[in-house]
Enzyme design. Structure first.
Site, PDB file in Angstrom:
ATOM      1  CG  ASP A  17      -0.329   0.200   2.531  1.00 53.79           C
ATOM      2  OD1 ASP A  17       0.917   0.318   2.594  1.00 53.79           O
ATOM      3  OD2 ASP A  17      -1.054   0.269   3.537  1.00 53.79           O
ATOM      4  CG  HIS A  18      -0.657   4.772   1.586  1.00 55.24           C
ATOM      5  ND1 HIS A  18      -1.729   3.890   1.690  1.00 55.24           N
ATOM      6  CD2 HIS A  18      -0.569   5.415   2.776  1.00 55.24           C
ATOM      7  CE1 HIS A  18      -2.272   4.026   2.889  1.00 55.24           C
ATOM      8  NE2 HIS A  18      -1.592   4.925   3.557  1.00 55.24           N
ATOM      9  CB  THR A  76       1.982  -2.416  11.092  1.00 55.97           C
ATOM     10  OG1 THR A  76       0.799  -2.930  10.440  1.00 55.97           O
ATOM     11  CG2 THR A  76       1.668  -1.069  11.724  1.00 55.97           C
ATOM     12  NE  ARG A 141      10.918 -29.964  14.807  1.00 55.79           N
ATOM     13  CZ  ARG A 141      12.109 -29.710  14.252  1.00 55.79           C
ATOM     14  NH1 ARG A 141      12.621 -30.545  13.374  1.00 55.79           N
ATOM     15  NH2 ARG A 141      12.792 -28.635  14.582  1.00 55.79           N
ATOM     16  CG  HIS A 142       9.301 -27.626  10.644  1.00 59.49           C
ATOM     17  ND1 HIS A 142       9.000 -26.997  11.828  1.00 59.49           N
ATOM     18  CD2 HIS A 142      10.633 -27.920  10.700  1.00 59.49           C
ATOM     19  CE1 HIS A 142      10.090 -26.889  12.562  1.00 59.49           C
ATOM     20  NE2 HIS A 142      11.095 -27.452  11.897  1.00 59.49           N
TER      21      HIS A 142
HETATM   22  C1  RB5 Z   1      -1.757   2.787   6.492  1.00 53.31           C
HETATM   23  O1  RB5 Z   1      -1.833   3.988   7.154  1.00 53.31           O
HETATM   24  C2  RB5 Z   1      -1.577   1.625   7.461  1.00 53.31           C
HETATM   25  O2  RB5 Z   1      -2.698   1.478   8.251  1.00 53.31           O
HETATM   26  C3  RB5 Z   1      -1.267   0.344   6.732  1.00 53.31           C
HETATM   27  O3  RB5 Z   1      -0.147   0.518   5.932  1.00 53.31           O
HETATM   28  C4  RB5 Z   1      -0.946  -0.847   7.613  1.00 53.31           C
HETATM   29  O4  RB5 Z   1      -0.004  -0.526   8.597  1.00 53.31           O
HETATM   30  C5  RB5 Z   1      -2.109  -1.579   8.136  1.00 53.31           C
HETATM   31  O5  RB5 Z   1      -1.997  -2.641   8.743  1.00 53.31           O
END
Ligand code: RB5
Length: 151
Positions: A17-18, A76, A141-142
């Protein structure tokens, strides 16, 4: 960069994403410089977008054998990782250092590497991607544990 585990006939799939855009572009640059082909599912800029719109097409391509592996990035890592793992054929692992990335391959046979673009730098990104692309699955095992994941 060691890319021993790559299947040379299909590209690595990329999505973000951005918030993950700069990291995804850096990964694309690293892979291209290493002679690895990539298929970029976007996003293609820093304008705010919704990560599922990019995660689902990447997941479908990995499930259908059109790409291997996937590499995906959001801020994240959590949102895009959650989305990818809704697909039955996807084992997507949130990787924030090289050791986690290697274990995601050797223990979990992960087929998508997700990174938290807002929380790691270029050196760590390169180490994670290198570890993910060069580490084989251990099986044994994995494999038994992976077989118990689907509901
Ligand atoms: C975008 O602001 C953020 O929410 C996204 O990139 C991510 O961290 C969501 O889990």
């Amino acid at each position: 960069m060691n890319t021993d585990q790559l299947q040379n006939d299909i590209p690595v799939g990329l999505a973000c994403d951005h918030a993950g855009y700069e990291c995804k572009e850096y990964v694309k640059q690293l892979l291209t410089a290493a002679g690895v082909s990539v298929r970029d599912f976007g996003t293609y800029g820093t304008e705010s977008v919704d990560y599922p719109d990019f995660a689902h097409p990447l997941a479908a391509a990995v499930e259908q054998g059109e790409c291997w592996p996937g590499i995906a990035v959001c801020g994240t890592g959590n949102g895009i990782n959650m989305t990818l793992n809704k697909h039955q054929g996807i084992r997507s692992a949130l990787c924030w250092n090289a050791e986690i990335a290697a274990l995601a391959r050797s223990h979990n046979n992960a087929n998508v590497c997700v990174m938290p673009g807002r929380f790691i730098g270029e050196e760590t990104v390169e180490a994670i991607v290198g570890a993910f692309l060069s580490t084989p699955f251990e099986g044994g095992r994995h494999q038994r544990r992976i077989d118990k994941i689907p509901l």
